[in-house]
Scaffold this motif. Structure first.
Motif, mmCIF file in Angstrom:
data_model
loop_
_atom_site.group_PDB
_atom_site.id
_atom_site.type_symbol
_atom_site.label_atom_id
_atom_site.label_comp_id
_atom_site.label_asym_id
_atom_site.label_seq_id
_atom_site.Cartn_x
_atom_site.Cartn_y
_atom_site.Cartn_z
ATOM 1 N N LEU A 9 -5.850 -20.013 -12.809
ATOM 2 C CA LEU A 9 -5.203 -20.503 -14.023
ATOM 3 C C LEU A 9 -4.010 -19.631 -14.389
ATOM 4 O O LEU A 9 -2.923 -20.131 -14.697
ATOM 5 N N MET A 10 -4.188 -18.323 -14.325
ATOM 6 C CA MET A 10 -3.095 -17.402 -14.656
ATOM 7 C C MET A 10 -1.941 -17.525 -13.663
ATOM 8 O O MET A 10 -0.773 -17.471 -14.043
ATOM 9 N N ALA A 11 -2.250 -17.745 -12.397
ATOM 10 C CA ALA A 11 -1.205 -17.942 -11.384
ATOM 11 C C ALA A 11 -0.432 -19.232 -11.669
ATOM 12 O O ALA A 11 0.794 -19.269 -11.503
ATOM 13 N N SER A 12 -1.130 -20.251 -12.126
ATOM 14 C CA SER A 12 -0.463 -21.509 -12.474
ATOM 15 C C SER A 12 0.497 -21.312 -13.635
ATOM 16 O O SER A 12 1.615 -21.834 -13.627
ATOM 17 N N PHE A 13 0.061 -20.572 -14.649
ATOM 18 C CA PHE A 13 0.937 -20.300 -15.788
ATOM 19 C C PHE A 13 2.149 -19.466 -15.364
ATOM 20 O O PHE A 13 3.262 -19.693 -15.841
ATOM 21 N N ARG A 14 1.938 -18.523 -14.475
ATOM 22 C CA ARG A 14 3.053 -17.712 -13.971
ATOM 23 C C ARG A 14 4.061 -18.596 -13.249
ATOM 24 O O ARG A 14 5.269 -18.506 -13.480
ATOM 25 N N ASP A 15 3.561 -19.476 -12.404
ATOM 26 C CA ASP A 15 4.444 -20.377 -11.661
ATOM 27 C C ASP A 15 5.194 -21.304 -12.603
ATOM 28 O O ASP A 15 6.383 -21.570 -12.410
ATOM 29 N N LEU A 16 4.520 -21.808 -13.621
ATOM 30 C CA LEU A 16 5.167 -22.680 -14.598
ATOM 31 C C LEU A 16 6.256 -21.923 -15.350
ATOM 32 O O LEU A 16 7.356 -22.445 -15.564
ATOM 33 N N ALA A 17 5.983 -20.680 -15.721
ATOM 34 C CA ALA A 17 6.981 -19.872 -16.429
ATOM 35 C C ALA A 17 8.218 -19.650 -15.553
ATOM 36 O O ALA A 17 9.356 -19.738 -16.046
ATOM 37 N N GLU A 18 8.017 -19.406 -14.278
ATOM 38 C CA GLU A 18 9.150 -19.219 -13.368
ATOM 39 C C GLU A 18 9.961 -20.505 -13.237
ATOM 40 O O GLU A 18 11.198 -20.465 -13.229
ATOM 41 N N THR A 19 9.284 -21.636 -13.158
ATOM 42 C CA THR A 19 9.968 -22.926 -13.076
ATOM 43 C C THR A 19 10.770 -23.201 -14.338
ATOM 44 O O THR A 19 11.921 -23.651 -14.268
ATOM 45 N N MET A 20 10.187 -22.910 -15.490
ATOM 46 C CA MET A 20 10.874 -23.135 -16.761
ATOM 47 C C MET A 20 12.104 -22.225 -16.882
ATOM 48 O O MET A 20 13.151 -22.649 -17.375
ATOM 49 N N ALA A 21 12.000 -21.001 -16.404
ATOM 50 C CA ALA A 21 13.136 -20.076 -16.454
ATOM 51 C C ALA A 21 14.276 -20.569 -15.555
ATOM 52 O O ALA A 21 15.446 -20.504 -15.942
ATOM 53 N N LYS A 22 13.940 -21.078 -14.386
ATOM 54 C CA LYS A 22 14.969 -21.609 -13.483
ATOM 55 C C LYS A 22 15.639 -22.836 -14.103
ATOM 56 O O LYS A 22 16.865 -22.991 -14.032
ATOM 57 N N TYR A 23 14.846 -23.704 -14.715
ATOM 58 C CA TYR A 23 15.368 -24.894 -15.383
ATOM 59 C C TYR A 23 16.310 -24.482 -16.518
ATOM 60 O O TYR A 23 17.419 -25.000 -16.636
ATOM 61 N N ARG A 24 15.898 -23.498 -17.318
ATOM 62 C CA ARG A 24 16.722 -22.982 -18.413
ATOM 63 C C ARG A 24 18.050 -22.453 -17.883
ATOM 64 O O ARG A 24 19.118 -22.798 -18.401
ATOM 65 N N ASP A 25 17.982 -21.647 -16.846
ATOM 66 C CA ASP A 25 19.194 -21.054 -16.287
ATOM 67 C C ASP A 25 20.147 -22.117 -15.754
ATOM 68 O O ASP A 25 21.360 -22.027 -15.946
ATOM 69 N N GLU A 26 19.607 -23.133 -15.088
ATOM 70 C CA GLU A 26 20.435 -24.220 -14.566
ATOM 71 C C GLU A 26 21.131 -24.964 -15.697
ATOM 72 O O GLU A 26 22.314 -25.297 -15.602
ATOM 73 N N LEU A 27 20.400 -25.249 -16.771
ATOM 74 C CA LEU A 27 20.997 -25.954 -17.904
ATOM 75 C C LEU A 27 22.107 -25.130 -18.545
ATOM 76 O O LEU A 27 23.164 -25.667 -18.897
ATOM 77 N N LEU A 28 21.872 -23.830 -18.685
ATOM 78 C CA LEU A 28 22.899 -22.957 -19.263
ATOM 79 C C LEU A 28 24.132 -22.920 -18.371
ATOM 80 O O LEU A 28 25.265 -22.957 -18.858
#
Length: 52
Positions: A9-28
């Motif tokens: 579960l914690m690994a899934s949350f880590r992966d989701l956080a990394e995906t969200m950060a990449k999405y944020r950076d792309e939008l910026l």
């Protein structure tokens, strides 16, 4: 919940956080305003997690 399930579960949350950060950076990088990016990331995360 056992330790292995908790770790998964914690690994899934880590992966989701990394995906969200990449999405944020792309939008910026595409020129979206920071507040708009925050709203878009929240909406995307909400849809991924199936929350309303």
């Amino acid at each position: 919940m056992n330790t292995a399930q908790w770790d998964q579960l914690m690994a899934s949350f880590r992966d989701l956080a990394e995906t969200m950060a990449k999405y944020r950076d792309e939008l910026l990088e595409q020129g979206f305003e920071r507040q708009e990016v925050i709203r878009m990331v929240i909406a995307y995360q909400t849809s991924l997690l199936g929350m309303k």
